[in-house]
Design a protein around this motif. Sequence first.
Motif, short mmCIF file in Angstrom:
data_model
loop_
_atom_site.label_atom_id
_atom_site.label_comp_id
_atom_site.label_asym_id
_atom_site.label_seq_id
_atom_site.Cartn_x
_atom_site.Cartn_y
_atom_site.Cartn_z
N ILE A 113 -1.51 4.14 9.26
CA ILE A 113 -2.54 4.67 8.35
C ILE A 113 -2.54 6.20 8.38
O ILE A 113 -2.52 6.86 7.34
CB ILE A 113 -3.94 4.14 8.75
N LEU A 127 0.35 7.51 6.59
CA LEU A 127 0.18 7.41 5.14
C LEU A 127 -0.73 8.53 4.62
O LEU A 127 -0.42 9.22 3.65
CB LEU A 127 -0.43 6.05 4.79
N TRP A 128 -1.81 8.70 5.34
CA TRP A 128 -2.83 9.63 4.88
C TRP A 128 -2.38 11.09 5.05
O TRP A 128 -2.30 11.85 4.09
CB TRP A 128 -4.12 9.37 5.68
N HIS A 186 -0.26 8.00 -5.94
CA HIS A 186 -1.00 9.13 -5.39
C HIS A 186 -0.11 10.29 -4.98
O HIS A 186 -0.34 11.42 -5.36
CB HIS A 186 -1.86 8.67 -4.22
N ILE A 187 0.95 9.99 -4.21
CA ILE A 187 1.78 11.10 -3.74
C ILE A 187 2.50 11.74 -4.92
O ILE A 187 2.49 12.97 -5.09
CB ILE A 187 2.80 10.62 -2.68
N LEU A 220 -5.41 9.04 -2.06
CA LEU A 220 -4.64 8.73 -0.86
C LEU A 220 -5.58 8.40 0.29
O LEU A 220 -5.36 7.43 1.03
CB LEU A 220 -3.76 9.94 -0.50
N LEU A 255 -7.07 5.05 -0.21
CA LEU A 255 -6.05 4.04 0.09
C LEU A 255 -5.92 3.86 1.61
O LEU A 255 -5.79 2.73 2.11
CB LEU A 255 -4.71 4.48 -0.50
N ALA A 256 -5.96 4.99 2.34
CA ALA A 256 -5.86 4.92 3.80
C ALA A 256 -7.02 4.12 4.37
O ALA A 256 -6.87 3.31 5.30
CB ALA A 256 -5.84 6.32 4.41
N LEU A 291 9.88 13.35 0.45
CA LEU A 291 9.53 11.94 0.39
C LEU A 291 10.47 11.13 1.28
O LEU A 291 10.07 10.17 1.94
CB LEU A 291 9.60 11.44 -1.05
N ILE A 301 0.84 -1.20 0.00
CA ILE A 301 0.00 0.00 0.00
C ILE A 301 0.88 1.26 0.00
O ILE A 301 0.61 2.23 -0.71
CB ILE A 301 -0.95 -0.02 1.21
N THR A 302 1.95 1.20 0.78
CA THR A 302 2.87 2.34 0.80
C THR A 302 3.42 2.61 -0.60
O THR A 302 3.54 3.74 -1.04
CB THR A 302 4.04 2.05 1.77
N TYR A 347 -6.39 0.56 3.81
CA TYR A 347 -5.39 0.13 4.79
C TYR A 347 -6.07 -0.16 6.12
O TYR A 347 -5.81 -1.16 6.78
CB TYR A 347 -4.33 1.23 4.95
N LEU A 348 -7.01 0.74 6.49
CA LEU A 348 -7.74 0.56 7.75
C LEU A 348 -8.49 -0.77 7.74
O LEU A 348 -8.46 -1.54 8.71
CB LEU A 348 -8.72 1.72 7.97
N GLY A 372 1.31 11.57 3.63
CA GLY A 372 1.26 11.63 2.17
C GLY A 372 0.82 13.01 1.71
O GLY A 372 1.40 13.59 0.78
N VAL A 394 3.62 15.47 1.99
CA VAL A 394 4.59 15.37 0.90
C VAL A 394 4.05 16.08 -0.33
O VAL A 394 4.75 16.84 -0.99
CB VAL A 394 4.91 13.90 0.58
N VAL A 395 2.74 15.81 -0.61
CA VAL A 395 2.14 16.41 -1.80
C VAL A 395 2.20 17.94 -1.69
O VAL A 395 2.53 18.62 -2.64
CB VAL A 395 0.67 15.95 -1.95
N ALA A 411 0.84 4.13 -2.71
CA ALA A 411 0.64 5.51 -2.27
C ALA A 411 1.70 6.41 -2.86
O ALA A 411 1.41 7.49 -3.38
CB ALA A 411 0.66 5.58 -0.74
N ILE A 412 2.95 5.96 -2.79
CA ILE A 412 4.04 6.81 -3.27
C ILE A 412 3.96 6.98 -4.78
O ILE A 412 3.99 8.09 -5.30
CB ILE A 412 5.41 6.22 -2.86
N ASP A 455 -2.51 13.12 -5.79
CA ASP A 455 -3.92 12.70 -5.74
C ASP A 455 -4.33 12.47 -4.28
O ASP A 455 -4.22 11.37 -3.76
CB ASP A 455 -4.07 11.43 -6.58
N LEU A 456 -4.85 13.51 -3.62
CA LEU A 456 -5.16 13.41 -2.19
C LEU A 456 -6.40 12.54 -1.94
O LEU A 456 -6.47 11.80 -0.96
CB LEU A 456 -5.35 14.78 -1.58
#
Lengths: 592, 598
Positions: free
Chosen positions: B258, B261-262, A62-63, A71, A74-75, B275, A54-55, A78-79, B265, B268-269, A58-59, A67-68
């Motif tokens: 999580i 990540l959320w 999305h990152i 993201l 995706l979170a 990163l 998933i990381t 993950y949950l 992330g 970073v954006v 994400a990288i 694409d928030l």
Amino acid sequence: MSREHLDDDAVSRAYDHELARRLFAHLKPYRGLVVLAVALLLVNSLLQLAGPWITKVAIDRHIAAGDLDGLARLALLYLGVILAGFSLQYAQFYVMQWVGQRIMFDLRTRIVRHIQRQELGFFDRHPVGQLMTRVMGDVQTLNELFTTGIVAIFGDLLTLFGIVIVMFLLDWRLALVANLVLPVLFTISMLFRSRVRNTYRQIRSRVATLNSHLQEYITGMRIVQLFGREATGEEQYAKHNAATRQAHLQTIRYYALFFPAVELVSAIATALIIWYGGGRVVQDSLELGVLVAFLQYAERFFRPISDLSEKYNTFQAAMASSERIFRLLDREPQIQDRPAARHIERARGHLLFENVHFSYKPGEKVLDGLSFEVQPGERVALVGATGTGKTSVLSVLTRLYEIQGGRVLLDGIDTRELCLDDLRRQVGVVLQDAFLFAGDITHNIRLGEEHIGAARVREAAELVHASRFIELLPHGYDTEVSERGSTLSVGQRQLLSLARVLAFDPAILVLDEATSSIDTQTELEIRDALHRVMAGRTSLVVAHRLSTIQDCDRILVMHQGRLRESGTHAELLRAGGIYARLYELQFRDQAA
Amino acid sequence: MEAIRAFRTLKPYFLRYRRVFLLGCVWIVCTAGVGQVIPWLLGAAVDVLRDPARQQLLGPLCVAIVAAALVQGAFRFLMRRDIIGASRHIEYDLRRDLFAHLTRLSPSYYDRSRTGDLMTRSSSDLEAVRSVVGPAFMYSSNTVLIVSSSLVLMGWIDLKLTIFALLPLTGLSVVVRVLGRAVHERTLRAQEQESVLTGRLQETLSGIRVVQSYVQEENELTAFRRQAHELVRRNMRLVRAWGLFFPSMALIVGAGAILTLWIGGGQVVRGAITLGDFVAFNAYLMRLTWPMISIGWVLNLLERGAASMARINAVLETPPEIRDPAGPRSVEPMRGELELRGVTFAYANGPAVLRNIDLRVRAGETVALVGPTGAGKSTLLALVARLYDVQAGGVFVDGHDIREVPLRWLRRGIGIVPQETFLFSDTLAANIAFGSVDGGDVADLQQRIEAAADVAQLSEAVSRFPAGYDTVLGERGITLSGGQKQRTAIARALLRDPAILLLDDCLSSVDTYTEEEILRRLQAIMRERTTLIVAHRVSTVRDADRVVVLDGGGILESGTHEELMARGDYYAQLVEKQMLREELESDLLEESDESRAS
């Protein structure tokens, strides 16, 4: 020396195929659940792999793209994964523990049943404490293997495989580079295992020596103190103590080297991933997210390997325990039903001893060609000096011990042809020391025979005059008694066991009269009780009290394992033989 | 955790190894510190990859990672070696002190304790305490350091992200408190049931004779199964709570991941962090997983360790009842004059075994004690050796109350042969020399051993053993017969060359012929020292200077053999009966010899 050793710690192998096969046979009844647990484990291991993946997504997706919303989705995913992991892990733990508990239950039942079937001679050689260890401690050790050891090993292996597969799926070249360190890792593990195995063996034997020294000193502390040997004892103990410490310190060194070595290898793998993978990221032939995922996988890769090595001890201990348990289970009881053993409902009570030979140990004759006959309903007293084998007569009658020669016949049937339980149900035994079980008075009279009603229990107690003291107890028949810390006197205990015999209503009564002095009142009560119990039953009594002897129809005089005289009290006195002189010696005072 | 206070016993031990522990703490800090560099290096490497200008740094960073791991490994090695090593040293010391204390506790303590229980305290309980001193200490300090330093480093990368990532951690204290309490309570319930089951089984096996005689095997098994089933039920209750522990910890850490990540992330954006920072942050969070999960494990160790420590403390805090007096009188070599003045004694909470006994024994006199079982004969000997202290009156040796002289002096002057022979799993020579008072030279000792064995009529048996006096007895050696054991015990007592000789029915397992031989040789030895001899056979008693008949805790009669015979009381009757029995036995022996011959 042909002594059996059920407590031997001979096992030093960590894995024995035959043992393992027998051990895992116990999982069979729970196949379905075990499969379920493994399935849960499998899914959970897969979920464990999801995090780095998933990381990576994400990288890279999305990152990198800013694409928030993606993201956040995706979170959320993950949950979901983590919550599922939580439930699966809990379910798997629960199922496996349940199976473990059931196996312990089954195994303990089986061992206890097996121990109970052993002949009495077995218990003379094996102290209760040792048997208890088989049932409690050793079974517990196996449980740890089933629930923690095996699951962990399975889980670790699954995780390992999963990681390797995912790595190859992500990028096979990088996977190859990352796995370059694997052979090194396995070599280190193997080296560690072989070293630890040796020191572990050493620790075991040194701890055993240390503890046997301690046990000896605790048991013989009085002698140690009387002879002023405290200091020497301490010195010797210190020596064993130091040897044990030395062996432990040796093991610490191996562990202290092993774990850092694994981490070093792990760091090398990380460096390789960055160096090779980084190079390719720069050349744009690898996504950065994949590299990061690899780094996270590498981190998780090494945990199971250290874990596997730790589990080694669990495995070894379990193997030792299972060997001890199986050795016990493999021991055939020396006294058991013959094939097609005969059943009897209720015996008439005719007894015949024909040239019976018996000894507890080879070379120490106890019964040496004993022969006698008892008619149904006859009351017979066994008399003789101490050590002439009177109690042994009672023991071999119910086949608590097996005779070595001759025959014992009940109603004309060799007792060895009879079903053992049937034989023992015919005979009611009252022992010298009346043993009490934990439970109330009622339980001690009827034991586990629930079909003997409360009314019959009371009736039996009243007949032997036990009711009088029972009714004075705080809760009457419901008063709890136990072997330890019992408040009942010796006389009261004997009355209870007489009541027990009456409640069981056997065809034959066998009584080993206590020699301990009892006050006159109780003596009179017991005499009366005995009289009632013997009425109408074939009775065989090892008699120490003159009153008991006089109540019997006939007296058998034994000496050195043989029958020497037989007749009534008056006849024997007149004959002026052994009995006459024994009477002089033992009973004259009582008669006065 | 009230129970933790039990560990106060360990303070002096910690102080003794404080240098190693301090050093160990240094290694723990270093290990954690160097370990924290690695995620930072990872983050830097990722950032380098994104920046074409600095790509030549990649190689050195890789080398740095390996180097950091190497240094961390070295520190970890030292940490384990020192901390776990020190725990083994403390275990050694504690075990030694426990044993030393056990050697000082009085017989009355051993009367009321079970060997198995004392063994457990000095083996598995000790191990449980050691697990707290070593592994639990190491892992918990490690956890504290990793968690706190990770927090700082994460906060350095981005404070807001850290706060969010650690939000789930607040659940930790709830999990530990609520689950911890449930687990504790349920563990107790399960342990209770386990001892019920154990007790039940112990009873069945102890009463196996009754069980088999009454065909109660199935019923006993049913009862056992019922209790075992209850144990399963309680264990499963524990499992339901305990099983939540590790998944909860994983959940807490996972929730942090999580959020990282959320929110991370997003950072970073938005360009708030790089990163590389994000990767490093993730790596720090990952490093928290194991320390967090180990919390449950450490708590478990602590709890078990505390219970074990309390059990060990109970032994260590039991004062020896029989001790040297505060200011012992100075004494000269023992002459062997013995006196009991108004002695009354009862075993713990029991009825009086001896009542108001007065007995004077001159130095060198031999007094035989006779009487029925339970008359208090063995107790009297035990009081002379001060195995127990009297409740009233006093025991005097050479005119000193034995409570006022050094215990060593008293016991050194006494040679005792107890009723039940206890020998050690050692060589025969070592067993006989067990009580040798001084070192002396080896050849001399060997000579004394042989002389003592000679008097005890043991030398002939020894000559038949292949290894002679070096024959090992006991579990790993040979088993002596009852008579041989008794004779070894006699030799052991004689070797001490005592002023007072206490013989407690010590010829019971020896045949009549050997008995006479031993007595004949003992005569010379007994003449020179005070002897109290408990015996049942008249042949043993007859030649004593005086015979004392004990019954019901008091002295019934006392005098020489002839005097007591003349009185025609208990002793005279005893003698008469024995003569009759001997006559009977010899007759029967002849008879059976005849019948065998025919």
